[in-house]
Design a protein around this motif. Structure first.
Motif, PDB file in Angstrom:
ATOM      1  N   ILE A 114      16.034 -13.984  13.843  1.00 11.39           N
ATOM      2  CA  ILE A 114      14.776 -13.967  13.310  1.00 11.39           C
ATOM      3  C   ILE A 114      14.321 -15.413  12.910  1.00 11.39           C
ATOM      4  CG2 ILE A 114      15.977 -13.814  11.058  1.00 11.39           C
ATOM      5  CD1 ILE A 114      13.923 -11.759  10.290  1.00 11.39           C
ATOM      6  N   ASP A 150       8.744 -13.586  13.225  1.00 11.31           N
ATOM      7  CA  ASP A 150       9.364 -12.983  14.621  1.00 11.31           C
ATOM      8  C   ASP A 150      10.761 -12.425  14.127  1.00 11.31           C
ATOM      9  OD1 ASP A 150       9.964 -14.277  17.959  1.00 11.31           O
ATOM     10  OD2 ASP A 150      10.473 -12.262  16.970  1.00 11.31           O
ATOM     11  N   ASP A 151      11.031 -11.344  14.171  1.00 14.33           N
ATOM     12  CA  ASP A 151      12.096 -10.703  13.890  1.00 14.33           C
ATOM     13  C   ASP A 151      12.811  -9.934  15.058  1.00 14.33           C
ATOM     14  OD1 ASP A 151      11.124  -7.690  12.198  1.00 14.33           O
ATOM     15  OD2 ASP A 151      10.679  -8.434  13.856  1.00 14.33           O
ATOM     16  N   SER A 152      12.232 -10.146  16.396  1.00  9.54           N
ATOM     17  CA  SER A 152      12.386  -9.480  17.590  1.00  9.54           C
ATOM     18  C   SER A 152      14.137  -9.551  18.103  1.00  9.54           C
ATOM     19  CB  SER A 152      11.334  -9.967  18.628  1.00  9.54           C
ATOM     20  OG  SER A 152      11.942 -11.279  19.087  1.00  9.54           O
ATOM     21  N   GLY A 153      14.725 -10.322  17.437  1.00  9.21           N
ATOM     22  CA  GLY A 153      16.131 -10.620  17.727  1.00  9.21           C
ATOM     23  C   GLY A 153      16.970  -9.952  16.934  1.00  9.21           C
TER      24      GLY A 153
END
Lengths: 113, 114
Positions: B47, B56-59
């Motif tokens: 994140i 961006d918290d795609s991870g």
């Protein structure tokens, strides 16, 4: 998608010998490239970075790296390795406007006396 | 000046417990990142915060993971109902600006879930 490959998991060199650690990347445009070093129990320390301009980049601790667009490579070099260089080395490229780094799997360097 | 600090340095917990990992970035750095490093692998993005907001918290692997940065400085990574597979070193990094600005890493928190 951006990716980084470090083909060598382990490398052993003799103290005083030269060193080259390989890094290949996949990136749509001109990349920004980083090399970090991680000693046991330590965080990642930036050795050097390439943004643009001169393709031969000088870093800390006597390291240098050369960006070769034709080979999609950014190999790390040192002319004479010291025992204190034993560590794990990571190549990284930013993804999507540089807001996150994509790292290779790392190369563990062992230095023998 | 002081670098990125992380506490605790080591955390051992039991499966199913809740844990919090803290990151104190370099003063004045607006961007903060969390990565996870499993044994034998390179760090993987989790994140990224720009200021107080998660840009961006795609991870984040699933909804058991959550992170906050309420005042735009210190950040806490929270893991609920921990699983053995969560065992890893959790790294925090900060940079002065977002984008390709150099990220400076902390020493990490080694999480072990028994």
């Amino acid at each position: 998608a951006q990716s980084v490959t470090q083909p060598d998991i382990h490398i052993t060199v003799s103290e005083g010998a030269s060193l080259e650690l390989r890094c290949n990347y996949s990136y749509g445009a001109t990349p920004y490239l980083f090399w970090y070093v991680q000693s046991p129990g330590q965080g990642l320390q930036l050795l050097l970075k390439y943004f643009s301009g001169d393709t031969l980049v000088q870093g800390i601790k006597g390291f240098e790296a050369e960006f070769k667009r034709s080979q999609s490579s950014f190999n790390l070099r040192k002319p004479s390795v010291h025992w204190s260089d034993a560590a794990e080395y990571f190549c990284a490229v930013p993804m999507e406007y540089g807001n996150k780094l994509v790292f290779g799997a790392g190369t563990i360097l062992r230095v023998k006396s | 000046g002081a670098g990125v600090s992380q506490t605790p340095s080591n955390k051992v917990t039991e499966k199913g417990k809740y844990v919090e990992l803290r990151c104190d970035p370099i003063s004045g750095h607006t961007a903060l990142y969390w990565y996870r490093q499993s044994l034998g692998q390179g760090p993987e993005f989790l994140i990224y915060f720009q200021g107080t907001g998660a840009a961006d918290d795609s991870g984040l692997p699933n909804d058991r993971f959550f992170a906050v940065r309420p005042e735009g400085s210190v950040s806490t990574l929270k893991i609920q109902r921990t699983e053995r597979g969560d065992s890893a070193v959790y790294l925090c990094a900060s940079s002065k600006l977002a984008g390709t600005d150099t990220q400076y890493f902390g020493p990490g928190t080694r999480l072990t879930v028994l």
